[in-house]
Design an enzyme around this catalytic site. Structure first.
Site, PDB file in Angstrom:
ATOM      1  N   ARG A 127     -50.627 -68.445   6.593  1.00 19.36           N
ATOM      2  CA  ARG A 127     -50.555 -67.919   5.219  1.00 19.36           C
ATOM      3  C   ARG A 127     -51.643 -68.565   4.354  1.00 19.36           C
ATOM      4  NH1 ARG A 127     -45.338 -68.418   1.108  1.00 19.36           N
ATOM      5  NH2 ARG A 127     -46.446 -67.891  -0.803  1.00 19.36           N
TER       6      ARG A 127
ATOM      7  N   ASN B 108     -42.537 -59.972   5.667  1.00 18.72           N
ATOM      8  CA  ASN B 108     -43.653 -59.455   4.881  1.00 18.72           C
ATOM      9  C   ASN B 108     -44.856 -59.101   5.734  1.00 18.72           C
ATOM     10  OD1 ASN B 108     -42.995 -59.295   2.147  1.00 18.72           O
ATOM     11  ND2 ASN B 108     -43.018 -61.516   1.949  1.00 18.72           N
TER      12      ASN B 108
ATOM     13  N   HIS C 201     -43.516 -54.570  -3.466  1.00 20.09           N
ATOM     14  CA  HIS C 201     -44.418 -55.400  -4.275  1.00 20.09           C
ATOM     15  C   HIS C 201     -45.359 -54.545  -5.133  1.00 20.09           C
ATOM     16  CE1 HIS C 201     -43.788 -59.384  -1.847  1.00 20.09           C
ATOM     17  NE2 HIS C 201     -42.679 -58.924  -2.408  1.00 20.09           N
TER      18      HIS C 201
ATOM     19  N   TYR D 135     -45.543 -58.568  -9.245  1.00 19.93           N
ATOM     20  CA  TYR D 135     -46.741 -58.428  -8.415  1.00 19.93           C
ATOM     21  C   TYR D 135     -47.804 -57.522  -9.025  1.00 19.93           C
ATOM     22  CZ  TYR D 135     -44.741 -61.011  -4.539  1.00 19.93           C
ATOM     23  OH  TYR D 135     -44.242 -62.010  -3.754  1.00 19.93           O
TER      24      TYR D 135
HETATM   25  C1  G6P Z   1     -41.011 -63.362  -3.469  1.00 20.63           C
HETATM   26  C2  G6P Z   1     -41.345 -62.166  -2.624  1.00 20.63           C
HETATM   27  C3  G6P Z   1     -41.277 -62.480  -1.166  1.00 20.63           C
HETATM   28  C4  G6P Z   1     -42.148 -63.672  -0.886  1.00 20.63           C
HETATM   29  C5  G6P Z   1     -41.736 -64.849  -1.748  1.00 20.63           C
HETATM   30  C6  G6P Z   1     -42.720 -65.996  -1.589  1.00 20.63           C
HETATM   31  O1  G6P Z   1     -39.699 -63.631  -3.333  1.00 20.63           O
HETATM   32  O2  G6P Z   1     -40.569 -61.065  -2.919  1.00 20.63           O
HETATM   33  O3  G6P Z   1     -41.715 -61.388  -0.437  1.00 20.63           O
HETATM   34  O4  G6P Z   1     -42.088 -64.018   0.461  1.00 20.63           O
HETATM   35  O5  G6P Z   1     -41.728 -64.501  -3.074  1.00 20.63           O
HETATM   36  O6  G6P Z   1     -42.163 -67.161  -2.091  1.00 20.63           O
HETATM   37  P1  G6P Z   1     -42.817 -68.563  -1.754  1.00 20.63           P
HETATM   38  O7  G6P Z   1     -41.931 -69.571  -2.375  1.00 20.63           O
HETATM   39  O8  G6P Z   1     -42.880 -68.649  -0.249  1.00 20.63           O
HETATM   40  O9  G6P Z   1     -44.180 -68.537  -2.343  1.00 20.63           O
END
Ligand code: G6P
Length: 435
Positions: free
Chosen positions: A95, A149, A200, A253
């Protein structure tokens, strides 16, 4: 009532206590016999820690649900009623790469939106296809609830290329309902939002409280500085004239599309500082979360989990499963096959809309033609997603290049090509389809 077997793929995720908490809270309506937490060898250590915490949480609740932590995906899937996918191919390291590669070219570096999401889709599609083969063979009537995702594209892959019954789920719509309720200072059970869009990239087109459309009140509050975002997205404020003429509520988003320059600048600054990219921040949060999870006296979902973006994740997932199991005919906002719900988009693509959910699954509620102010963006992002899904399946370089070129956040063919070459080179071990 027949007790359910649930298989969670990516069970070693730091989000799993959230899910277990959801099952505990709804135990009176959803009897679960077994929860299989599945992970891969690389995630074994995390799986053991999360599995033990899950067992302690169940014990405290007084339930008899069995928690089984395993690396054996097929045993977990065999005969499961629901399979939930919440895995991350390549982990947070991949990521972080997805976030950093685009920034080299001053392009948005984000987990799911833009080229970062493209890279994640390319890594995930071969794995989800394997999982679906197992489901087709070992639990053909199971529902696959996909959280992985980029959730919209992964759900579209399953819908187009497998026979698995699937629903794509995200916490953004439920999060928006809760945030709007908070803004209006009313109970969230009273707030109903008509959602339209893609994962998103979803707008609230109407907001009802006690049957009255109060969207203008919400827009006024947002113009006055009310906050509507998630932990992982900076709370940049909307332009008032823009919001008032949009007459819809953008999701958190949307900032990546409507405020691209500010967000790219912010990401570049953050990635060059000690703070790092979001994945790098999350790596630190995860490390401390797992230290907390290890505590043998901990038997609840720790509040520290709230630092992550996945708030209400378990509410969304467990209430959806309950709507199917209990044949509730309840409205949930999920990712499903379009089938004419939004006539401005192809029939076979995934869209994120309100659906009536009962034991036969989700039935989307017709949205109708899209107004011009949102149509162009949705259509171009959807065209990118269609091409990306095709590229993820075939590994065709040209299709992948077309996908990135079509994406509204990629400025030119030259940069699309540089991005694609970097993504393929730096993800080689996860991309068997790109020879
Ligand atoms: C939101 C989105 C998810 C994503 C997450 C990331 O909840 O809807 O799709 O994975 O944020 O959160 P993080 O704490 O991993 O940055």
């Amino acid at each position: 009532m027949k007790g359910l077997k649930i298989a969670v793929i990516g069970g070693g995720s730091s989000y799993t206590p959230e899910l277990i908490d959801g099952f505990i809270k709804r135990a009176n309506e959803l009897p679960v016999n077994e929860i299989y937490l599945v992970d891969i060898m690389d995630g074994k250590h995390k799986l053991e820690i999360v599995g033990e915490l899950a067992k302690r949480m169940i014990k405290k609740s007084g339930l008899s649900t069995k928690i089984i932590s395993t690396l054996d995906r097929r045993t977990a899937i065999k005969g499961a009623d629901f399979v939930m996918t919440q895995f991350r191919v390549g982990g947070l390291k991949a990521r972080a790469r997805d976030e950093r590669i685009p920034l080299r070219y001053n392009v948005l570096g984000q987990e799911t939106t833009g080229p970062g999401g493209f890279a994640k889709a390319m890594r995930t599609i071969p794995v989800i296809m394997d999982i679906c083969k197992d489901i087709e063979e070992l639990s053909p009537s199971a529902w696959l609830i996909n959280f992985t995702n980029p959730a919209g594209m992964i759900t579209e892959t399953i819908l187009k290329h497998t026979n698995v019954k699937t629903i794509g789920l995200c916490n953004v719509p439920i999060g928006m309902v809760k945030m709007v309720a908070n803004i209006l200072d009313v109970d969230s059970a009273k707030v109903k939002i008509d959602f339209v869009g893609l994962n998103h990239l979803v707008w609230g087109s109407k907001v009802y409280v006690n049957g009255e459309n109060v969207i203008n009140r919400v827009i006024d509050k947002l113009c006055d500085g009310a906050s509507l975002t998630m932990k992982n997205i900076p709370d940049l404020k909307w332009d008032k004239d823009f919001l008032k003429s949009l007459k819809m509520i953008p999701c958190p988003y949307h900032r990546y599309y409507y405020m691209t320059d500010d967000l790219v600048a912010e990401e570049i600054e953050s990635s060059n500082s000690e703070k790092g990219t979001r994945a790098e921040q999350v790596q630190k949060i995860e490390k401390s979360l797992f230290e907390i999870y290890k505590n043998p006296d901990l038997d609840i979902k720790p509040p520290q989990l709230e630092k992550r973006g996945g708030a209400y994740y378990s509410d969304a997932a467990v209430s959806l499963i309950s709507a199917i199991y209990n044949d509730k005919r309840e409205i949930h906002t999920v990712n499903v096959r379009n089938n004419g719900t939004i006539p401005s988009l192809p029939h076979d693509v995934a869209v994120e809309v309100n659906c009536v959910v009962d034991s036969t699954g989700p039935k989307p509620i017709t949205v109708g033609y899209l107004p011009a102010k949102i149509k162009g963006l949705i259509q171009s992002v959807k065209a990118y997603e269609e091409l990306a899904v095709q590229a993820g399946i075939t590994g065709n370089y040209g299709t992948a290049l077309q996908a990135l070129t079509v994406h509204p956040l990629v400025p030119s063919v030259k940069i699309a090509k540089q991005l694609l070459d970097d993504i393929i080179r730096e993800n080689r071990e996860y991309l068997p389809q790109f020879k």
